[in-house]
Scaffold this motif. Structure first.
Motif, PDB file in Angstrom:
ATOM      1  N   SER A 310      39.835  65.028 -16.519  1.00 25.49           N
ATOM      2  CA  SER A 310      40.684  65.486 -15.604  1.00 25.49           C
ATOM      3  C   SER A 310      42.022  65.655 -15.670  1.00 25.49           C
ATOM      4  CB  SER A 310      40.069  64.450 -15.091  1.00 25.49           C
ATOM      5  OG  SER A 310      40.966  63.331 -14.885  1.00 25.49           O
ATOM      6  N   ARG A 311      42.583  64.903 -17.151  1.00 28.84           N
ATOM      7  CA  ARG A 311      44.173  64.661 -16.846  1.00 28.84           C
ATOM      8  C   ARG A 311      44.430  66.555 -17.425  1.00 28.84           C
ATOM      9  NH1 ARG A 311      43.839  59.246 -18.917  1.00 28.84           N
ATOM     10  NH2 ARG A 311      43.973  59.801 -21.038  1.00 28.84           N
ATOM     11  N   ILE A 312      43.444  66.947 -18.600  1.00 23.50           N
ATOM     12  CA  ILE A 312      43.825  67.922 -19.040  1.00 23.50           C
ATOM     13  C   ILE A 312      43.519  69.292 -19.019  1.00 23.50           C
ATOM     14  CG2 ILE A 312      42.149  69.232 -20.951  1.00 23.50           C
ATOM     15  CD1 ILE A 312      42.224  67.078 -22.635  1.00 23.50           C
ATOM     16  N   ILE A 313      42.290  68.725 -17.736  1.00 21.04           N
ATOM     17  CA  ILE A 313      42.062  70.245 -16.412  1.00 21.04           C
ATOM     18  C   ILE A 313      43.380  70.388 -16.335  1.00 21.04           C
ATOM     19  CG2 ILE A 313      41.130  70.909 -14.897  1.00 21.04           C
ATOM     20  CD1 ILE A 313      38.663  69.832 -15.037  1.00 21.04           C
ATOM     21  N   LYS A 314      44.405  69.174 -15.044  1.00 16.64           N
ATOM     22  CA  LYS A 314      45.463  69.523 -14.875  1.00 16.64           C
ATOM     23  C   LYS A 314      46.479  70.349 -15.399  1.00 16.64           C
ATOM     24  CE  LYS A 314      48.568  67.224 -11.729  1.00 16.64           C
ATOM     25  NZ  LYS A 314      49.273  66.303 -11.000  1.00 16.64           N
ATOM     26  N   ARG A 315      46.544  69.714 -17.160  1.00 16.22           N
ATOM     27  CA  ARG A 315      48.214  70.651 -17.678  1.00 16.22           C
ATOM     28  C   ARG A 315      47.304  72.143 -17.860  1.00 16.22           C
ATOM     29  NH1 ARG A 315      49.983  67.469 -22.093  1.00 16.22           N
ATOM     30  NH2 ARG A 315      51.360  69.310 -23.264  1.00 16.22           N
ATOM     31  N   GLY A 316      45.513  71.776 -17.728  1.00 13.50           N
ATOM     32  CA  GLY A 316      45.610  74.056 -18.429  1.00 13.50           C
ATOM     33  C   GLY A 316      46.002  74.454 -17.333  1.00 13.50           C
ATOM     34  N   LEU A 317      45.350  73.624 -15.743  1.00 15.46           N
ATOM     35  CA  LEU A 317      45.328  75.335 -15.115  1.00 15.46           C
ATOM     36  C   LEU A 317      47.350  75.219 -14.672  1.00 15.46           C
ATOM     37  CD1 LEU A 317      43.839  72.610 -11.896  1.00 15.46           C
ATOM     38  CD2 LEU A 317      43.458  75.401 -13.127  1.00 15.46           C
ATOM     39  N   LEU A 318      47.985  73.960 -15.683  1.00 19.73           N
ATOM     40  CA  LEU A 318      49.812  74.302 -14.392  1.00 19.73           C
ATOM     41  C   LEU A 318      49.828  76.057 -16.166  1.00 19.73           C
ATOM     42  CD1 LEU A 318      51.387  70.857 -15.009  1.00 19.73           C
ATOM     43  CD2 LEU A 318      51.242  72.587 -13.479  1.00 19.73           C
ATOM     44  N   THR A 319      49.795  74.996 -17.219  1.00 17.51           N
ATOM     45  CA  THR A 319      50.162  75.621 -18.598  1.00 17.51           C
ATOM     46  C   THR A 319      49.685  77.884 -18.196  1.00 17.51           C
ATOM     47  OG1 THR A 319      49.586  74.747 -20.010  1.00 17.51           O
ATOM     48  CG2 THR A 319      49.351  76.057 -21.464  1.00 17.51           C
ATOM     49  N   SER A 320      48.571  77.607 -17.686  1.00 18.37           N
ATOM     50  CA  SER A 320      47.938  79.439 -17.503  1.00 18.37           C
ATOM     51  C   SER A 320      48.202  79.851 -15.412  1.00 18.37           C
ATOM     52  CB  SER A 320      46.552  79.362 -17.233  1.00 18.37           C
ATOM     53  OG  SER A 320      45.775  78.103 -16.101  1.00 18.37           O
ATOM     54  N   GLY A 321      49.001  78.497 -15.128  1.00 15.90           N
ATOM     55  CA  GLY A 321      50.206  80.118 -13.983  1.00 15.90           C
ATOM     56  C   GLY A 321      48.763  79.280 -12.815  1.00 15.90           C
ATOM     57  N   ARG A 322      47.290  78.623 -12.901  1.00 18.92           N
ATOM     58  CA  ARG A 322      46.802  78.444 -11.688  1.00 18.92           C
ATOM     59  C   ARG A 322      47.745  77.710 -10.316  1.00 18.92           C
ATOM     60  NH1 ARG A 322      41.680  79.214 -13.332  1.00 18.92           N
ATOM     61  NH2 ARG A 322      41.259  78.704 -11.345  1.00 18.92           N
ATOM     62  N   THR A 323      48.572  76.237 -11.317  1.00 19.62           N
ATOM     63  CA  THR A 323      49.540  75.973  -9.914  1.00 19.62           C
ATOM     64  C   THR A 323      50.788  75.686 -10.484  1.00 19.62           C
ATOM     65  OG1 THR A 323      49.028  73.557 -11.753  1.00 19.62           O
ATOM     66  CG2 THR A 323      47.104  74.440  -9.772  1.00 19.62           C
ATOM     67  N   CYS A 324      51.689  75.331  -9.534  1.00 22.00           N
ATOM     68  CA  CYS A 324      52.983  75.616  -9.576  1.00 22.00           C
ATOM     69  C   CYS A 324      53.583  74.840  -8.803  1.00 22.00           C
ATOM     70  CB  CYS A 324      53.580  76.961 -10.093  1.00 22.00           C
ATOM     71  SG  CYS A 324      53.937  77.551  -7.904  1.00 22.00           S
ATOM     72  N   SER A 325      54.574  74.371  -9.511  1.00 19.84           N
ATOM     73  CA  SER A 325      55.176  73.487  -8.096  1.00 19.84           C
ATOM     74  C   SER A 325      57.197  74.009  -8.060  1.00 19.84           C
ATOM     75  CB  SER A 325      55.598  71.880  -8.858  1.00 19.84           C
ATOM     76  OG  SER A 325      56.811  71.210  -8.079  1.00 19.84           O
ATOM     77  N   LEU A 326      57.120  73.587  -6.652  1.00 22.48           N
ATOM     78  CA  LEU A 326      58.647  75.066  -6.290  1.00 22.48           C
ATOM     79  C   LEU A 326      59.493  73.841  -5.444  1.00 22.48           C
ATOM     80  CD1 LEU A 326      57.520  78.772  -4.808  1.00 22.48           C
ATOM     81  CD2 LEU A 326      57.956  77.735  -6.610  1.00 22.48           C
ATOM     82  N   ASN A 327      60.352  74.034  -5.870  1.00 24.20           N
ATOM     83  CA  ASN A 327      61.778  72.943  -5.535  1.00 24.20           C
ATOM     84  C   ASN A 327      62.245  73.607  -4.488  1.00 24.20           C
ATOM     85  OD1 ASN A 327      61.017  70.434  -6.237  1.00 24.20           O
ATOM     86  ND2 ASN A 327      61.748  71.201  -7.866  1.00 24.20           N
ATOM     87  N   ILE A 328      62.264  73.987  -3.157  1.00 22.89           N
ATOM     88  CA  ILE A 328      63.243  74.663  -2.082  1.00 22.89           C
ATOM     89  C   ILE A 328      63.794  73.663  -1.095  1.00 22.89           C
ATOM     90  CG2 ILE A 328      62.895  76.413  -0.478  1.00 22.89           C
ATOM     91  CD1 ILE A 328      60.024  76.180  -0.973  1.00 22.89           C
ATOM     92  N   GLU A 329      65.295  74.544  -1.291  1.00 17.38           N
ATOM     93  CA  GLU A 329      66.536  73.642  -0.441  1.00 17.38           C
ATOM     94  C   GLU A 329      66.228  74.430   0.381  1.00 17.38           C
ATOM     95  OE1 GLU A 329      71.632  72.831  -0.816  1.00 17.38           O
ATOM     96  OE2 GLU A 329      70.270  73.958  -2.445  1.00 17.38           O
ATOM     97  N   LEU A 330      66.349  73.613   1.252  1.00 16.46           N
ATOM     98  CA  LEU A 330      66.849  74.146   3.337  1.00 16.46           C
ATOM     99  C   LEU A 330      67.460  73.360   4.494  1.00 16.46           C
ATOM    100  CD1 LEU A 330      62.670  73.708   4.044  1.00 16.46           C
ATOM    101  CD2 LEU A 330      63.806  75.683   3.027  1.00 16.46           C
ATOM    102  N   LEU A 331      67.438  74.297   5.251  1.00 16.59           N
ATOM    103  CA  LEU A 331      68.822  73.233   6.167  1.00 16.59           C
ATOM    104  C   LEU A 331      67.712  73.291   6.958  1.00 16.59           C
ATOM    105  CD1 LEU A 331      70.993  76.660   7.477  1.00 16.59           C
ATOM    106  CD2 LEU A 331      71.577  74.723   6.075  1.00 16.59           C
ATOM    107  N   ASP A 332      68.384  71.296   7.448  1.00 14.48           N
ATOM    108  CA  ASP A 332      67.227  70.370   7.990  1.00 14.48           C
ATOM    109  C   ASP A 332      67.366  71.266   9.413  1.00 14.48           C
ATOM    110  OD1 ASP A 332      65.444  68.652   8.418  1.00 14.48           O
ATOM    111  OD2 ASP A 332      67.621  66.517   8.207  1.00 14.48           O
TER     112      ASP A 332
END
Length: 398
Positions: A310-332
């Motif tokens: 399960s951990r390797i699958i998560k790592r593989g998804l990140l490495t292949s661009g299948r998942t990502c994390s975006l940090n977005i600054e917004l006005l509240d």
């Protein structure tokens, strides 16, 4: 002496213990090449190791069998020895690293072997096995540096030549070197124009370093998800055979191994452990020349613990661009989350989690941060979503 006669004899002997594994066509592994998978992950016990273990034990005298056998292993050789011992109705004691996957430990016990867990890695288990062998008089079954064991692994080479005589190259996982030594000896003896490439993990490059320096090198430590090939020092016999018959050894990273495991699951519906996937990783990431060639990747084993998977699958998804994390600054203010979600949805991204956080002392007093976890298609898709958000005035943290 390792001979073709011995390997043909091993092939004949093993017919009643193992099965010839399928050679599966997998051209999507590396577009522009003709890739085939030798599915030793589907072998009895889930690994090629049963070949060498069964043949070695079959060659013991009755007096030797009466003493019982002892072995050390990261897990796959353990199961092979345990099964072979059960077939021959002899006692087996296996020394395993205490960090070996639970699935491998339990499978070894299920074959009837006694297990001794040793603190540390393979090399510590090896030292303990030698200590117990001298103390109790067992027959030691080496996991790779033994001519009978190498002959057993070499039967894979005979099967490859029979299944795909027109192959141009074979890519083989390498730990201590028993598998590649047997395969390389057979293929180079019968069809010397076929290239033989070995693959090690970057965190355990013992054979890679040894061939590069033209003498056996011992690593001070090893660290890799490919526990089946985490060996600090290659064998004397295997080093000599690799020097003579192997064209090149390359290395792959943890991320490349994870991506290969994920690719085998998705494209081929095959489960491979880390060590079993390194040959596929080398083909996928161009570590060896495969373009326009018929190439066999040996998928050497499939005994992976599901919690690690399960951990390797998560790592593989990140490495292949299948998942990502975006940090977005917004006005509240109202509507910001809706706008972000709409942009992502319009471009086909799938939001899987959101974390909203009020601003800190370094940001705008009316600001907030949005952390969005996404399912995406690839890196180009991620970049498309990032650019669309930026063009709408949102600020993304790198």
């Amino acid at each position: 002496m390792l001979t073709l006669d011995k390997i043909y004899h091993a092939s004949f002997t093993l017919k009643k213990y193992i099965r010839p594994t399928d050679l599966i066509h997998a051209p999507k592994i590396h577009p522009g090449s003709d890739i085939y998978l030798k599915t030793e992950n589907l072998q009895i016990t889930g690994s090629f190791k049963v070949r060498g273990a069964c043949y070695k034990i079959s060659q013991l005298s009755e007096a030797e069998k009466a003493k019982g056998v002892i072995a050390c292993s990261a897990g796959n050789h353990a199961q092979g020895v345990a099964m072979a011992a059960a077939i021959n109705n002899i006692k087996a004691l296996i020394c395993l690293p205490d960090g070996a996957p639970i699935s491998k430990v339990e499978a070894t016990k299920a074959y009837g072997a006694e297990v001794c867990l040793v603190e540390g890695g393979y090399d510590e288990a090896y030292a303990k096995a030698l200590e117990l062998q001298k103390e109790k008089g067992y027959i030691f079954i080496h996991p790779f540096d033994d001519e009978d064991v190498i002959a057993g692994q070499g039967t894979i080479g005979l099967e490859l030549l029979e299944s795909l005589p027109e192959m141009d190259a074979v890519i083989v996982p390498v730990g201590g070197g028993g598998l590649i030594s047997g395969i390389a000896y057979v293929i180079k003896s019968l069809k010397p124009e076929v290239k033989i490439y070995g693959v090690q993990a970057c965190g355990a490059p013992s054979m890679y370093n040894s061939l590069a320096s033209n003498e056996i090198q011992r690593l001070s430590e090893v660290s890799t998800i490919a526990d089946g090939i985490a060996v600090k020092e290659p064998g004397k016999n295997t080093f000599e055979l690799c020097c003579k018959y192997v064209d090149e050894i390359v290395t792959v990273t943890e991320d490349e191994i994870s991506t290969a495991i994920l690719t085998l699951i998705e494209q081929q519906k095959l489960i491979a452990e880390g060590a079993g996937a390194v040959a596929v990783a080398a083909a996928m990431f161009g570590k060896v020349p495969v373009a326009g060639k018929k190439v066999v990747c040996v998928v050497s084993g499939g005994n992976i613990d599901v919690t690690i998977l399960s951990r390797i699958i998560k790592r593989g998804l990140l490495t292949s661009g299948r998942t990502c994390s975006l940090n977005i600054e917004l006005l509240d203010k109202p509507g910001q989350l809706k706008s972000v979600s709409q942009i992502i949805a319009d471009l086909g991204g799938n939001v899987i989690s959101i974390h909203h956080e009020r601003s800190n002392e370094a940001s705008n007093i009316n600001g907030c941060f949005l952390r969005v976890e996404l399912e995406t298609r690839n890196y180009d898709h991620i970049e498309e979503i990032r650019n669309a958000l930026i063009n709408k005035g949102f600020r993304l943290e790198s």
